[in-house]
Design an enzyme around this catalytic site. Structure first.
Site, mmCIF file in Angstrom:
data_model
loop_
_atom_site.group_PDB
_atom_site.id
_atom_site.type_symbol
_atom_site.label_atom_id
_atom_site.label_comp_id
_atom_site.label_asym_id
_atom_site.label_seq_id
_atom_site.Cartn_x
_atom_site.Cartn_y
_atom_site.Cartn_z
ATOM 1 N N GLU A 1 0.823 -1.213 0.000
ATOM 2 C CA GLU A 1 0.000 0.000 0.000
ATOM 3 C C GLU A 1 0.862 1.271 0.000
ATOM 4 O O GLU A 1 1.821 1.384 0.752
ATOM 5 C CB GLU A 1 -0.915 0.052 1.227
ATOM 6 C CG GLU A 1 -1.665 1.384 1.275
ATOM 7 C CD GLU A 1 -2.587 1.564 2.459
ATOM 8 O OE1 GLU A 1 -2.680 0.660 3.296
ATOM 9 O OE2 GLU A 1 -3.218 2.632 2.526
ATOM 10 N N ASP B 1 9.445 4.647 15.641
ATOM 11 C CA ASP B 1 9.417 6.093 15.477
ATOM 12 C C ASP B 1 9.856 6.720 16.799
ATOM 13 O O ASP B 1 9.293 6.420 17.845
ATOM 14 C CB ASP B 1 7.985 6.535 15.117
ATOM 15 C CG ASP B 1 7.890 8.039 14.916
ATOM 16 O OD1 ASP B 1 8.946 8.701 14.903
ATOM 17 O OD2 ASP B 1 6.769 8.543 14.773
ATOM 18 N N ASP C 1 10.363 10.421 18.481
ATOM 19 C CA ASP C 1 10.021 11.800 18.179
ATOM 20 C C ASP C 1 10.429 12.695 19.342
ATOM 21 O O ASP C 1 10.253 12.341 20.500
ATOM 22 C CB ASP C 1 8.509 11.906 17.937
ATOM 23 C CG ASP C 1 8.161 13.207 17.263
ATOM 24 O OD1 ASP C 1 7.788 13.184 16.091
ATOM 25 O OD2 ASP C 1 8.272 14.257 17.932
#
Lengths: 414, 499
Positions: free
Chosen positions: A43, A108, A110
């Site tokens: 995708e 991830d 951050d």
């Protein structure tokens, strides 16, 4: 910090047409030269101007992807999982026949998760000093995953502003179920608890030793702690800073003592305050339960201030979308470039090329020596994007080599 | 067969040797690798399945009610005794083979009934897993060993030199969680090596040592591998059964039975709190009533979110989700919900609100995307899923607040409803023992004492809080009853005057 120039659609389109390394990205997702399901059933999601979000796109090969990206000219695009059918056919297949099956294991990190401890910037801002938090996290996580889980194909990608992503492409990592991903993330998660919880490190019972995986990480982190937290960030200088430190000390007498001392002398540096705390602990008799309790508290404090803070939700589900490498960050204009984890200390986010800068470099080259060769897709070689694309290409070729080897091995076994 | 014979000779009981050699099911535990291949009557087909279903339904309801494992175990064993007895091989007086056959058939019939949807499969696997665990724990140690030997689990014993090499890490991994009363020496422990992906539960809790993708599982945790194997096998088998099911048209008598069985499981225990009363009573909720309601009727998790929302004019994603779904089930219509959030997010310009939040609100009402009717989160979901990050304000205050913040918050939120500092030690001791729902229930009792709620009564009949909407609905019911009572009384007065 950000490039002040505006990022126009024209700029983006020129970037996609001439610079974006579609071939490398294809190889990285596909693991082989000829298109496989890893690419065709993958995708892609596009974010267009005006916050239009197009999901469930899929492509047969790199050229098709490039064509569509140039036609839509998205502000950025994201990569999702490999499904059991082509995502673009989603509406025509039974829901049961459309399930995510494979996906890189992603992480991830951050900067926002560090807002409660960093003193140099806040919110979207990032400087060289706070980048140290990220580089520490990268070092710890990279070593842990390679050593404990044995994964080899790790790609670290700067997110363009204030964070970093990790993509793991090992076959076993691709095949992990959501449940296994959750287990792995929880194994890695040490900092837990919302804004109302002072003590965010709860990885052991009482004064037991730390689990070995965290113990291994502690030693380098102790060093980081004195350099980053005490010296550079000076986290305990302000009243708010040292009060949150004292919240983590499980001895009311010491807390009262130190509060008195530090209120008297508000200019005491973080290093001095940390020494004060350690001196207080040393007054307790060796081997006493209270002293052991404080020694473990000190270890936990070091972890709370330095251990990687993960955005866990991103890693837990196969169908989570994550921004593709080499996209442009819409606010800063910087390219999301791959980063070498062994030299992460020297990485300076402010030196990462911006889209405007790259195109100017390209113009200069074109003006200097008019090129009869009109091959556009390798134009990145003439810009400062080159070392970053080469980093990815090196990663891809070792990944492809591994896949070839294991395929040959499988063939021999017949 | 071999293993059971050696055991029997060890016991020196020759009559048992003969008996064992004719047993069709040599072990009490069953991994259900092979389907039964005998002829059975249609009645047998149904009763085997129904009896097993009774046991599984009880297990599932124990999960929903958040019963501790020991309690679940004793309840399940009790149910098994009545409906699905399964005796040890040593119980020679019992019809062991028949019991085991019933167990075998029941399992496979239910597979047929519960393979049809993702949801059913998930619930079936969970309940079957628990049943297997209960039996595994209660099995005779020697017989269990035999059972484990009869099957290849593909675990590699860790060679001694490797144990020596990682000795420090292995001991640290084991001692970081073990029971302090456990005094067995750690360095004589035997270890098995398996791919970590086979023991995700142990990895999640950091109960093993990991090196290069291999988990070093101590002998004591061996069961974890077995359970994981059982689960993986069953999941795979169910999916295969689901694919094969459409071709099962040999016997028209079977399909209705299967339909019936899966219906029973669905209707048996509802895990979602559905507000049936709030919509029917005529008084519609509006956006501006929320603030008032929150002060009188909301559990702490929701009051905290409401206060955060008032203070920051914003909530992060999971906070919006937890609070938004709660308000939905409370009876707030979609129009009012949008009005409520629009007004609350007062710092956010209209176009940003419309772009980023309106869709999400409509989505949670099932008006966008896949149009699912999302249920409000139960206490269990709030406690266990989506742990709050360092900037979040969702979750359960009893669990996710530090002790001093919790006490301050309790006093500031509930002192107007009669909670005093004197009540805190009792609440905090429940929190300390991780009985968060007990703490919440106690706060409910204290703050509703003026409605005549007594200690230990909970939300009626000793039931504890398991869902924030249950808390709010019961609280509102109490108020309504009181108002109604006053009304009838006044009406009575009027009647008296009239006459």
């Amino acid at each position: 910090m950000a490039a002040t120039e505006e990022i126009t659609p024209e700029l983006m389109l020129a970037f996609y047409r001439r610079l974006y390394p579609f071939k490398s990205i294809f190889g990285w997702l596909n693991h082989e030269h000829a298109p496989t399901r890893l690419f065709t059933h993958r995708e892609f999601a596009f974010t267009l101007a005006g916050d239009v979000y197009l999901r469930y796109n899929s492509f047969s090969n790199a050229e098709e992807l490039k064509k569509q990206v140039c036609a839509l000219n998205p502000t950025r695009f994201e990569i999702g999982p490999v499904y059991s059918a082509r995502p673009r056919d989603k509406k025509t297949v039974r829901p049961a026949a459309f399930q995510p099956i494979l996906r890189e294991l992603v992480f991830d990190i951050d900067m926002t998760d560090y807002d409660s401890i960093r003193t140099c910037c806040s919110d979207a801002a990032i400087c060289n000093r706070c980048w140290v938090f990220i580089s520490v996290a990268v070092r710890v996580l990279d070593a842990a995953i390679r050593d404990q889980f044995g994964y080899k194909y790790l790609l670290w990608v700067y997110s363009g502003r204030r964070g970093i992503h990790l993509w793991i492409s090992d076959k076993e990592a691709m095949e992990l179920t959501d449940e296994q991903r959750r287990a792995l993330v929880n194994w890695m998660t040490v900092i837990q608890g919302g804004s109302q919880m002072h003590k965010k490190v709860n990885v052991r019972l009482g004064t037991r030793p730390l689990p070995p995986s965290i113990q291994t990480a502690l030693e380098p982190l102790a060093e980081t702690f004195s350099e980053l937290i005490l010296a550079d960030q000076n986290c305990f200088e302000s009243e708010e800073g040292w009060k949150s430190l004292l919240h983590l000390v499980p001895d009311q007498k010491i807390v009262a003592e130190l509060t008195k001392q530090w209120e008297r002398d508000p200019d005491r540096s973080s290093e001095d305050k940390w020494d004060d705390l350690k001196a207080q602990v040393k007054t307790l008799s060796k081997g006493s339960t209270q002293r052991n309790l404080l020694m473990t508290a000190i270890e936990d404090i070091i972890l709370q201030y330095t251990y990687p803070r993960l955005d866990a939700e991103v890693s837990k589900h196969r169908n989570h979308l994550l921004k593709a490498p080499f996209c442009i960050h819409p606010k800063t204009g910087r390219v999301c470039v791959p980063v070498n984890p062994t030299t992460i200390d020297q990485f300076n986010p402010e030196e990462v090329p911006t889209v405007g800068q790259l195109l100017r470099e390209l113009d200069k080259v074109a003006a200097g020596a008019p090129d009869e060769n009109t091959e556009h897709h390798s134009d990145w070689e003439k810009t400062s994007l080159k070392p970053y694309v080469e980093l990815l290409d090196k990663h891809v070729s070792s990944l492809m080599e591994e896949v070839r080897r294991s395929k040959r091995g499988a063939d021999l076994s017949w | 067969m071999f293993s059971s014979r050696t055991r029997s000779t060890r016991r020196g009981n020759t009559s048992q040797v003969e008996r064992h050699s004719i047993l069709k099911y040599p072990h009490r535990l069953n991994f259900y690798d092979r389907p039964p291949i005998d002829d059975i009557t249609i009645e047998e087909f149904e009763t085997c399945a129904l009896d097993r279903l009774r046991v599984l339904a009880e297990i599932e309801s124990s999960f929903v009610r958040n019963r501790p494992w020991d309690e679940l175990k004793s309840i399940a064993l009790e149910q098994c005794k009545t409906y699905l007895p399964l005796n040890a091989s040593s119980a020679t007086a019992q019809p062991i083979d028949a019991e085991r056959k019933k167990d075998h058939i029941g399992h496979f019939v239910l597979r047929l009934a519960f393979c049809r949807s993702e949801e059913l499969r998930r619930r079936f696997v969970k309940a079957e897993m628990a049943l297997f665990r209960v039996r595994y724990d209660s099995d005779d140690a020697i017989e269990r060993e035999e059972f484990l030997n009869s099957r290849d689990f593909d675990w590699v014993p860790v060679p001694d030199d490797e144990v020596k090499m990682y000795n420090a890490e292995l001991i640290a991994a084991a001692s970081s969680y073990r029971d302090p009363r456990d005094r067995t020496p750690l360095d004589t422990q035997k270890y098995y090596k398996v791919k970590w992906t086979r023991v995700p539960d142990l990895v999640e809790k950091r109960r093993v040592f990991l090196k290069a993708g291999m988990a070093y599982v101590p002998m004591r945790e061996q069961s974890s591998i077995v359970f994981q194997e059982f689960q993986t096998n069953l999941e795979k088998a169910l999916e295969m059964t689901a694919k094969a099911l459409p071709r099962l048209d040999e016997d028209t008598r079977i399909v209705p039975i299967l339909d019936n069985l899966s219906q029973g499981f669905l209707a048996g225990v509802s895990s979602e709190w559905t507000a049936s009363s709030s919509s029917g009573n005529g008084d519609e909720l509006t956006a501006d009533m929320i603030d008032d309601l929150s002060k009188k009727h909301f559990p702490m998790c929701m009051r905290n979110l409401h206060e955060c929302l008032k203070r920051d004019h914003h909530l992060k994603h999971f906070g919006r989700l937890q609070y938004g779904l709660f308000l939905k089930v409370l009876g707030l219509s979609i129009e009012e919900a949008i009005a409520f959030w629009r007004k609350s997010f007062s710092n956010i310009p209209d176009d940003k609100f419309n772009k980023e939040y309106r869709y999400n609100i409509r989505h949670s009402y099932g008006l966008e995307g896949k149009r699912a009717n999302y249920a409000a989160k139960s206490c269990q979901q709030i406690l266990c899923n989506d742990q709050p990050g360092s900037q979040d304000s969702h979750g359960c205050p009893y669990r996710h607040f530090s002790a001093d913040n919790l006490q301050t918050a309790l006093l500031s939120l509930y002192s107007s409803q009669g909670l005093t500092a004197g009540d805190l030690p009792e609440i905090m001791s429940a929190v300390k023992q991780n009985h968060f729902h007990v703490a919440c229930t106690r706060v409910y009792e204290i703050t509703h004492a003026n409605y005549g709620v007594k200690k230990g009564e909970g939300v009626g009949g000793g039931e504890s809080i398991t869902h924030p909407n249950q808390y709010a609905a019961k609280s509102r019911e109490l108020e309504k009853a009181k108002v109604d009572a006053i009304k009838t009384e006044m009406k009575g007065d009027v009647d008296v005057i009239m006459s």
